[in-house]
Write a protein that holds these residues in place. Structure first.
Motif, PDB file in Angstrom:
ATOM      1  N   LYS A  74       0.830  -1.193   0.000  1.00 26.23           N
ATOM      2  CA  LYS A  74       0.000   0.000   0.000  1.00 26.23           C
ATOM      3  C   LYS A  74       0.871   1.251   0.000  1.00 26.23           C
ATOM      4  CE  LYS A  74      -4.378   1.252   2.125  1.00 26.23           C
ATOM      5  NZ  LYS A  74      -5.409   0.727   1.242  1.00 26.23           N
ATOM      6  N   LEU A  75       0.426   2.247  -0.757  1.00 29.55           N
ATOM      7  CA  LEU A  75       1.115   3.531  -0.798  1.00 29.55           C
ATOM      8  C   LEU A  75       0.111   4.611  -0.399  1.00 29.55           C
ATOM      9  CD1 LEU A  75       2.908   2.938  -4.191  1.00 29.55           C
ATOM     10  CD2 LEU A  75       4.055   3.201  -1.999  1.00 29.55           C
ATOM     11  N   PRO A  76       0.566   5.673   0.256  1.00 29.26           N
ATOM     12  CA  PRO A  76      -0.379   6.677   0.769  1.00 29.26           C
ATOM     13  C   PRO A  76      -0.776   7.733  -0.258  1.00 29.26           C
ATOM     14  CG  PRO A  76       1.850   7.223   1.444  1.00 29.26           C
ATOM     15  CD  PRO A  76       1.949   5.947   0.652  1.00 29.26           C
ATOM     16  N   THR A  77      -0.316   7.549  -1.505  1.00 30.11           N
ATOM     17  CA  THR A  77      -0.335   8.641  -2.482  1.00 30.11           C
ATOM     18  C   THR A  77      -1.702   9.259  -2.759  1.00 30.11           C
ATOM     19  OG1 THR A  77       1.434   7.386  -3.447  1.00 30.11           O
ATOM     20  CG2 THR A  77       0.640   9.238  -4.718  1.00 30.11           C
ATOM     21  N   LEU A  78      -2.756   8.457  -2.851  1.00 32.32           N
ATOM     22  CA  LEU A  78      -4.070   9.012  -3.233  1.00 32.32           C
ATOM     23  C   LEU A  78      -5.005   9.118  -2.022  1.00 32.32           C
ATOM     24  CD1 LEU A  78      -4.795   7.397  -6.732  1.00 32.32           C
ATOM     25  CD2 LEU A  78      -3.682   9.553  -6.176  1.00 32.32           C
ATOM     26  N   ARG A  79      -4.422   9.289  -0.838  1.00 29.96           N
ATOM     27  CA  ARG A  79      -5.263   9.442   0.361  1.00 29.96           C
ATOM     28  C   ARG A  79      -6.219  10.609   0.174  1.00 29.96           C
ATOM     29  NH1 ARG A  79      -2.083  10.778   5.220  1.00 29.96           N
ATOM     30  NH2 ARG A  79      -4.008  11.630   6.002  1.00 29.96           N
ATOM     31  N   GLY A  80      -7.480  10.390   0.494  1.00 34.24           N
ATOM     32  CA  GLY A  80      -8.448  11.472   0.409  1.00 34.24           C
ATOM     33  C   GLY A  80      -9.033  11.677  -0.971  1.00 34.24           C
ATOM     34  N   ARG A  81      -8.584  10.886  -1.954  1.00 35.43           N
ATOM     35  CA  ARG A  81      -9.175  10.985  -3.290  1.00 35.43           C
ATOM     36  C   ARG A  81     -10.222   9.884  -3.433  1.00 35.43           C
ATOM     37  NH1 ARG A  81      -5.822  14.588  -7.076  1.00 35.43           N
ATOM     38  NH2 ARG A  81      -5.090  15.904  -5.399  1.00 35.43           N
TER      39      ARG A  81
ATOM     40  N   LEU B 161      -3.323   2.433  -3.642  1.00 38.75           N
ATOM     41  CA  LEU B 161      -2.845   3.812  -3.588  1.00 38.75           C
ATOM     42  C   LEU B 161      -3.600   4.618  -2.534  1.00 38.75           C
ATOM     43  CD1 LEU B 161      -2.498   4.461  -7.426  1.00 38.75           C
ATOM     44  CD2 LEU B 161      -0.638   4.239  -5.784  1.00 38.75           C
TER      45      LEU B 161
ATOM     46  N   TYR C 113      -2.199   6.953 -10.592  1.00 41.34           N
ATOM     47  CA  TYR C 113      -1.204   7.861 -10.003  1.00 41.34           C
ATOM     48  C   TYR C 113      -0.932   9.045 -10.928  1.00 41.34           C
ATOM     49  CZ  TYR C 113       3.352   9.809  -8.975  1.00 41.34           C
ATOM     50  OH  TYR C 113       4.379  10.697  -8.757  1.00 41.34           O
ATOM     51  N   LEU C 114      -0.728   8.756 -12.211  1.00 43.11           N
ATOM     52  CA  LEU C 114      -0.361   9.840 -13.129  1.00 43.11           C
ATOM     53  C   LEU C 114      -1.529  10.796 -13.370  1.00 43.11           C
ATOM     54  CD1 LEU C 114       1.852   7.770 -15.574  1.00 43.11           C
ATOM     55  CD2 LEU C 114       2.628   9.519 -13.968  1.00 43.11           C
TER      56      LEU C 114
ATOM     57  N   GLY D  89      -2.407  11.763  -9.046  1.00 40.48           N
ATOM     58  CA  GLY D  89      -1.381  11.918  -8.008  1.00 40.48           C
ATOM     59  C   GLY D  89      -0.867  13.336  -7.860  1.00 40.48           C
ATOM     60  N   GLY D  90      -0.857  14.088  -8.947  1.00 39.76           N
ATOM     61  CA  GLY D  90      -0.321  15.436  -8.880  1.00 39.76           C
ATOM     62  C   GLY D  90      -1.405  16.465  -8.684  1.00 39.76           C
ATOM     63  N   GLU D  91      -1.077  17.692  -9.041  1.00 43.61           N
ATOM     64  CA  GLU D  91      -2.103  18.733  -8.949  1.00 43.61           C
ATOM     65  C   GLU D  91      -3.178  18.438  -9.981  1.00 43.61           C
ATOM     66  OE1 GLU D  91      -0.669  22.543 -10.132  1.00 43.61           O
ATOM     67  OE2 GLU D  91       0.328  21.775 -11.903  1.00 43.61           O
TER      68      GLU D  91
END
Lengths: 185, 305
Positions: free
Chosen positions: B36-43, B67, B297-298, B301-303
């Motif tokens: 697990k990665l925390p990258t998209l927390r809250g999305r 994610l 992610y792409l 993941g960013g703005e």
């Protein structure tokens, strides 16, 4: 290639970097009493290169081969939403993992401390080291988090608007640390 | 990169390679104990499935969860859609719930394209009618690249019901972008009229194409769409276009066999071919989660605008 104009100044040249890494390698050996349980994890891109060099140096001095890997922190950054999604670096753990080891994180520049915070989070998902230490080639100050380095190549007083850029033979064709004034960009 | 992923043709070479390279790094996450990665927390990612598809839905769901995104599954059965709600009203409902991405599977070609004009989040096409299935093409390209090392100049043969296959269309577009040479092999009745304008070769003779293929991708004979006597009998189709042991032997020794699944063993592919070490069918499922992580992610993941 780096611009060597009046607005950028080399603060470390090749031999300085060599000496700094040699000293850090000795300090790691001293503090960890022979580096028996040490794993070096570099933060890509240049931290990973520096970790390789430190590993080579330690092997040269003590004849022990210590595991070297890399840890990408992109997915753990706290500023992901401020910029477009960025490409990922490589995470490569030594085959024995990091459980019960002394992990020395290696980065090129220590600045806000946010990269190191992200690396600590990433480590948490990868295993449970007995201790985590931090080695950095340059500490330029301006910390935004309660984080400090255990091994520092050079303490470099900087203005917050200045940029510090590290060039390494493996990735950039030469060894140097440049201090760049904001106007240079 | 674009904000949406609707057609494999929207991806330039740089975009496609960025997705594959990102997936290459993310593949390592599946090998660790904490996947697990925390990258998209809250999305929030909404899986909007108007057509049954267990494997694609759970693949997207697993990818989003790895994610750390919140996943809402919306299937047409037993929902407001069965009460007659339109796609637009469904879209506005999701919008009001704050969906950052909508993964849509729909029986109508073009539905994701319409949806993208109504929602602010990213739209990911998980298969629309007989049009496209871009993440399938990406996972196929990823599986090929992992086995073969690279795609430039590789010869890929896609065999079967091209007419109804969104997988074939997306693969032709993406593999063309990545520099592979694609040949479609099918009975003339199962090729779309427009195939002449696609960036690929067409053949009706599987045996002639097999010896010069690096990859042979078998498509499923979609029995639910075989409503107009496209071929005389299943037996004849299987004889002429099925990958059996004898045909498998004609392939080069290092060529691989792919299938997007679910497969009809004994129909388009013989069981012993499907289970051979040169078949990537099981890998394709694992790679599906990885490639969908990379895409999510792409895109998210960013703005985001």
């Amino acid at each position: 290639m780096p611009e060597n104009g009046p607005l950028s100044r080399a603060v470390l040249e090749g031999p300085d970097i060599h000496r700094a890494l040699t000293r850090i390698a000795h300090e790691i050996l001293e503090r960890t009493k022979g580096a028996g349980d040490v794993v070096l994890l570099g933060i890509p891109t240049r931290g990973a290169t520096l970790a390789q060099r430190l590993g080579g140096r330690i092997e040269q001095f003590e004849g022990v081969k210590i595991p070297v890997g890399s840890i990408d922190i992109t997915m753990y950054r706290d500023d992901l939403r401020l910029r477009p999604a960025r490409p990922l670096g490589r995470t490569e753990l030594p085959s024995d993992g990091i459980d019960g080891k002394v992990v020395v994180l290696v980065d090129d520049v220590l600045f806000s401390g946010r990269t190191v915070r992200a690396a600590l989070d990433a480590l948490n998902d990868l295993g449970r080291p007995t201790a985590v230490q931090l080695a950095t080639l340059v500490d330029r100050g301006h910390r935004e988090l309660p984080i400090r380095a255990d091994y520092v190549g050079k303490n470099l007083p900087t203005a917050k608007s200045e940029k510090v850029k590290v060039f390494l033979q493996e990735t950039d064709g030469r060894d140097a640390v440049l201090l760049i004034k904001e106007e240079a960009r | 990169m674009n904000r949406h992923l609707i057609s494999a043709g929207d991806l330039g070479k740089d975009d496609a390679l960025l997705i594959l390279d990102t997936a290459e790094e993310l593949a390592r996450v599946s090998e660790r104990s904490i996947k697990k990665l925390p990258t998209l927390r809250g999305r929030t990612v909404v899986n909007l499935f108007f057509e049954d598809s267990t494997r694609t839905r759970i693949s997207f769901e697993a990818a989003a969860k790895r994610l750390s995104a919140d996943v809402i599954n919306f299937s047409a059965k037993g929902s407001s859609v069965s009460k007659g709600e339109s796609l637009k009203d469904t879209a506005l409902t999701l919008e009001a719930m704050g969906a950052d991405a909508v993964v849509i599977r729909h029986s109508a070609s073009g539905a994701p394209h319409r949806l993208a004009t109504w929602v602010r989040g990213s739209v990911l096409n998980a298969g629309d009618g007989t049009h496209e299935h871009p993440t399938q093409a990406l996972l196929d390209a990823f599986s090929m690249r992992r086995r073969l090392g690279g795609l430039e100049g590789r010869k890929v043969t896609i065999v079967g019901d091209v007419l109804h296959s969104r997988v074939a269309r997306s693969n032709v577009l993406l593999l063309g972008t990545l520099g592979a040479e694609v040949t479609l092999v099918a009975p003339p009745t199962l090729l779309p009229v427009s195939v002449g304008s696609w960036p690929c070769e067409v053949s009706y003779d599987l045996d002639a194409v097999l010896p010069k293929s690096d990859v042979v991708m078998m498509l499923r004979v979609q029995k639910e769409r075989m409503n107009a006597a496209y071929f005389p009998s299943e037996r004849e189709y299987s004889r002429r276009y099925g990958l059996d042991r004898d045909r498998f032997a004609k392939m080069p020794d290092d060529a691989i066999v792919m299938h997007p699944g679910p497969m009809n063993r004994g129909m388009e592919i013989a069981a012993e071919v499907a289970d051979s070490p040169r078949s990537t069918i099981v890998e394709q499922v694992a790679n599906g989660v990885t490639i969908r992580m990379a895409v999510l992610y792409l895109l998210l993941g960013g703005e985001t605008a």
